[in-house]
Design an enzyme around this catalytic site. Sequence first.
Site, short mmCIF file in Angstrom:
data_model
loop_
_atom_site.label_atom_id
_atom_site.label_comp_id
_atom_site.label_asym_id
_atom_site.label_seq_id
_atom_site.Cartn_x
_atom_site.Cartn_y
_atom_site.Cartn_z
N TYR A 18 125.30 -30.11 -31.37
CA TYR A 18 124.96 -28.60 -31.59
C TYR A 18 125.29 -28.09 -30.46
O TYR A 18 126.31 -27.36 -30.69
CB TYR A 18 123.27 -28.75 -31.88
CG TYR A 18 123.41 -26.81 -32.24
CD1 TYR A 18 123.77 -26.26 -33.09
CD2 TYR A 18 122.59 -25.81 -31.16
CE1 TYR A 18 123.38 -24.99 -33.68
CE2 TYR A 18 122.03 -24.68 -31.10
CZ TYR A 18 122.72 -23.67 -32.93
OH TYR A 18 122.62 -22.98 -33.20
N GLU A 40 117.43 -19.01 -38.48
CA GLU A 40 117.32 -18.60 -37.66
C GLU A 40 115.49 -17.74 -38.03
O GLU A 40 114.77 -17.85 -37.40
CB GLU A 40 117.66 -17.69 -37.19
CG GLU A 40 118.85 -18.18 -36.21
CD GLU A 40 118.72 -18.76 -34.52
OE1 GLU A 40 117.76 -18.16 -33.94
OE2 GLU A 40 119.98 -19.26 -33.87
N TRP A 48 113.86 -23.93 -31.83
CA TRP A 48 115.15 -24.30 -32.07
C TRP A 48 114.93 -26.08 -32.45
O TRP A 48 116.05 -26.71 -33.52
CB TRP A 48 116.06 -23.63 -31.17
CG TRP A 48 117.48 -23.77 -32.35
CD1 TRP A 48 118.25 -24.40 -31.89
CD2 TRP A 48 117.39 -23.72 -33.02
NE1 TRP A 48 119.84 -24.59 -32.19
CE2 TRP A 48 119.25 -23.57 -33.43
CE3 TRP A 48 117.69 -22.82 -34.70
CZ2 TRP A 48 119.58 -23.55 -35.41
CZ3 TRP A 48 118.34 -22.09 -35.38
CH2 TRP A 48 119.49 -22.71 -36.04
#
Length: 185
Positions: A18, A40, A48
């Site tokens: 990522y 988000e 996350w």
Amino acid sequence: MEIVRCDWSEKDDLYRRYHDKEWGTPVYDDSILFEFLVLESFQAGLSWYTILKKRENFREAFEDFNYRKIANYSDKKIGELLNNAGIIRNRLKVLATINNAQKFLEVQKEFGSFSNYIWAFVDGKPIVNHPKTLSEVPATTEISDALSKDLKKRGFKFLGSTVMYAYMQATGMVDDHLVDCHCKK
């Protein structure tokens, strides 16, 4: 030769991929911008990493983040989502996603694209910061404050300033790669 990355990304290969391929890379495609808006908003209050691990489940559950379809989700579909153990089953966040898809379409109509709207907050080009350590990276900025405020005024939900700064980082509106990171432009 060892590759130097931002410290936060060294948890595992999922995070490294990522970090190396997405985080901080400018995104102008409305579909991808909407995907990150959804992810988000679901991340609020969670890590996350939790969201990244469930990303493919989110993609499947929300029909590849098709905002046109999501904007018209029925009560039946909402029930399916709330029973889907592969995603975060938070009713308020699911409802916010549907609401945000509707508002996303309104912004597209007004500005020609969501990309035109969102990138105007940074004058169309990424803000490149030069942090040496993670502690130098802010959680919010005046721009994320203004963006969050404007989104709320337009009826979007679960998009506070901290969420929007993370969004700006994820979509490359801000480059917060540490100065010694191999991804630093």
